[in-house]
Scaffold this motif. Structure first.
Motif, PDB file in Angstrom:
ATOM      1  N   UNK A 261      32.230  39.463  63.331  1.00 23.70           N
ATOM      2  CA  UNK A 261      30.983  39.177  64.023  1.00 23.70           C
ATOM      3  C   UNK A 261      30.074  38.303  63.158  1.00 23.70           C
ATOM      4  N   UNK A 262      29.680  37.163  63.683  1.00 23.60           N
ATOM      5  CA  UNK A 262      28.701  36.323  63.006  1.00 23.60           C
ATOM      6  C   UNK A 262      27.336  36.998  63.098  1.00 23.60           C
ATOM      7  N   UNK A 263      26.531  36.856  62.056  1.00 26.77           N
ATOM      8  CA  UNK A 263      25.224  37.489  62.059  1.00 26.77           C
ATOM      9  C   UNK A 263      24.340  36.908  63.157  1.00 26.77           C
TER      10      UNK A 263
ATOM     11  N   UNK B 282      22.290  41.765  61.758  1.00 23.79           N
ATOM     12  CA  UNK B 282      21.133  40.877  61.806  1.00 23.79           C
ATOM     13  C   UNK B 282      21.133  39.915  60.610  1.00 23.79           C
ATOM     14  N   UNK B 283      20.364  38.866  60.773  1.00 26.38           N
ATOM     15  CA  UNK B 283      20.329  37.792  59.775  1.00 26.38           C
ATOM     16  C   UNK B 283      19.707  38.251  58.459  1.00 26.38           C
ATOM     17  N   UNK B 284      18.603  39.007  58.559  1.00 28.16           N
ATOM     18  CA  UNK B 284      17.862  39.327  57.345  1.00 28.16           C
ATOM     19  C   UNK B 284      16.804  40.397  57.628  1.00 28.16           C
TER      20      UNK B 284
END
Length: 307
Positions: free
Chosen positions: A153-155, A183-185
């Motif tokens: 899974x890509x963020x 999540x990204x960050x």
């Protein structure tokens, strides 16, 4: 004459030194042998069978009666604990805990003043050991984390901004939500605790190690930074201007801002946000715990994005 006596005395002193030296060399070996014997003896003492019959068998019956009743109070199926091979080292650990209480070592039995109360304490341990064992045997449960190499899974283009969140335990739960949602960050601001932190780790269960994070002293600075990178910034706060979180269309990339457990998001930060959302409350309290609110809102966003 004096020279011969001096030579004989020096000779005897050398012999004494040699003998003493030999004894010193032997002593470490003797100590090692004694240590190994002591270790072996202790191992034999601890290598006991599950059934440790006390001198008074009526006491063991009484202990079993109290423990069985306590387990029944917790809704535990006792047969699921006792129906194991006693000689199997890989068997249910609840069985060993059960038998260790019913048939204790003599010195352990003497230190129990309230047997009935102690039985309830042991029952909780037996219950949790049994639950863990049953979960381990249930092949249909997916209760093991994936390996990092298995992630495909890509963020998601979503960032969480924590505006002076006070509790490290809440922060840990938010990090776990962020990791689960890929999540990204997570950006921590002001007094918000940030990794590495033992209390964050306690509720994140290590998830904080897999989530990119950075810390800003100022939440306003963090929001400005995200907006300059093209993020739409939405504040999660209960106000008269907030929209129902489930009726908002969330764009990508997105940043969600959450505030302090008592005072919420700073009003100046709210003025910076591109919009405000709230989760409806139907009880006396007007809002959820911050970590619970983050989880609800994050997965609502992902639901929309997946559809």
């Amino acid at each position: 004459s004096s020279s011969s006596s001096s030579s004989s005395s020096s000779s005897s002193s050398r012999e004494g030194m040699i003998i003493e030296s030999d004894q010193q060399q032997q002593q470490p070996h003797q100590h090692q042998d004694q240590h190994q014997q002591d270790q072996h003896h202790r191992h034999q003492q601890h290598n006991v069978q599950y059934h440790r019959m006390p001198a008074d068998d009526s006491q063991s019956q009484k202990r079993r009666q109290y423990l069985d009743q306590a387990l029944k109070d917790y809704g535990v199926n006792i047969s699921s604990i006792l129906d194991v091979d006693p000689q199997s080292s890989s068997g249910n650990p609840a069985y060993k805990a059960y038998m260790s209480f019913v048939y204790p070592k003599p010195n352990q039995a003497m230190h129990v003043f309230d047997l009935k109360k102690h039985a309830h304490l042991i029952a909780t341990q037996v219950m949790m050991l049994n639950r863990g064992w049953q979960a381990k045997q249930a092949t249909y449960l997916r209760n093991v984390d994936r390996k990092q190499g298995e992630l495909t899974q890509k963020r998601h283009e979503m960032v969480l901004v924590l505006d002076n969140v006070r509790s490290a335990y809440n922060v840990g739960q938010i990090f776990r939500t962020a990791e689960t949602a890929a999540l990204k960050q997570v950006i921590t601001c002001g007094i918000t605790p940030h990794p590495p932190h033992p209390q964050i780790n306690k509720t994140a269960l290590g998830a904080e190690e897999y989530v990119p994070t950075q810390h800003f002293q100022s939440t306003k600075q963090a929001v400005s930074h995200l907006q300059s990178m093209g993020y739409t910034v939405i504040g999660m706060e209960t106000t008269s201007n907030s929209q129902d979180y489930s009726k908002v269309v969330y764009p990508e990339p997105l940043a969600l801002v959450v505030g302090n457990e008592v005072s919420g998001i700073c009003t100046e930060v709210m003025d910076q946000c591109d919009g405000l959302v709230e989760i409806p409350s139907y009880g006396i309290k007007n809002s959820l715990n911050v970590a619970a609110a983050v989880a609800a809102n994050v997965f609502e966003v992902l639901r929309q994005w997946k559809n």
